[in-house]
Motif scaffolding. Structure first.
Motif, PDB file in Angstrom:
ATOM      1  N   SER A  94       0.828  -1.203   0.000  1.00  0.00           N
ATOM      2  CA  SER A  94       0.000   0.000   0.000  1.00  0.00           C
ATOM      3  C   SER A  94       0.863   1.254   0.000  1.00  0.00           C
ATOM      4  O   SER A  94       0.632   2.191  -0.763  1.00  0.00           O
ATOM      5  N   ASN A  97       2.334   1.730  -3.277  1.00  0.00           N
ATOM      6  CA  ASN A  97       1.303   1.760  -4.313  1.00  0.00           C
ATOM      7  C   ASN A  97       1.613   0.760  -5.426  1.00  0.00           C
ATOM      8  O   ASN A  97       1.636   1.084  -6.612  1.00  0.00           O
ATOM      9  N   PRO A 119      -1.353  -0.145  -9.853  1.00  0.00           N
ATOM     10  CA  PRO A 119      -1.561   0.441  -8.521  1.00  0.00           C
ATOM     11  C   PRO A 119      -2.070  -0.580  -7.507  1.00  0.00           C
ATOM     12  O   PRO A 119      -2.632  -1.617  -7.872  1.00  0.00           O
ATOM     13  N   PRO A 135      -4.402   3.865  -1.353  1.00  0.00           N
ATOM     14  CA  PRO A 135      -3.054   3.428  -0.980  1.00  0.00           C
ATOM     15  C   PRO A 135      -2.521   4.212   0.211  1.00  0.00           C
ATOM     16  O   PRO A 135      -2.828   5.385   0.390  1.00  0.00           O
TER      17      PRO A 135
END
Length: 146
Positions: A94, A97, A119, A135
């Motif tokens: 996260s 990303n 992503p 994210p």
């Protein structure tokens, strides 16, 4: 008496397997790739082909990681999703990303695949998607102070 001791080995085997999976996931979390820059990647490929004309170059997929289990069907997906190592993996992906896909292969192995070109919102973990997750929100600490 011998039967009682044999019955105790199954939970111990599960505990050992869970520890190995958690340690492996923590290691994978430490190597989450950065998003790729396509322009730089294309330039590197062109330079490589110019330097080695007529040579076929095999690309190593360093974004796929598989951990086979010693005993099949001993560890469940719910066991894995509660692990700190799993949480670190999702937080790292996260933060960077980067798409991460996690799946159990027939109860005999755990597979983690990164896609640095995509992503985090396209991630799929055991069939669940992260399309509605922003994210770097996962695992973020609250900025509110009293």
């Amino acid at each position: 008496m011998a039967k009682d001791i044999k019955d105790l080995s199954l939970p111990l085997n599960k505990v050992i397997e869970l520890g190995q999976v958690d340690r492996w996931l923590r290691g994978i979390a430490d190597i989450v790739p950065q998003p790729t820059d396509h322009a730089e990647e294309v330039m590197q490929e062109r330079e490589l082909h110019a330097a080695l004309p007529g040579v076929t170059v095999a690309v190593l997929d360093s974004n796929a990681h598989i951990l086979p289990f010693a005993e099949t069907n001993l560890i469940e997906q719910s066991d894995i999703t509660r692990m700190k190592g799993f949480q670190h993996l999702i937080q790292s992906a996260s933060r960077n990303n980067v798409r991460v896909d996690v799946e159990s292969v027939g109860g005999a192995a755990l597979e983690v695949n990164f896609e640095p070109d995509e992503p985090f919102s396209r991630s799929q973990v055991f069939g669940a998607t992260y399309a509605n997750v922003i994210p770097a929100v996962i695992g973020a600490k609250s900025r509110l102070t009293k």
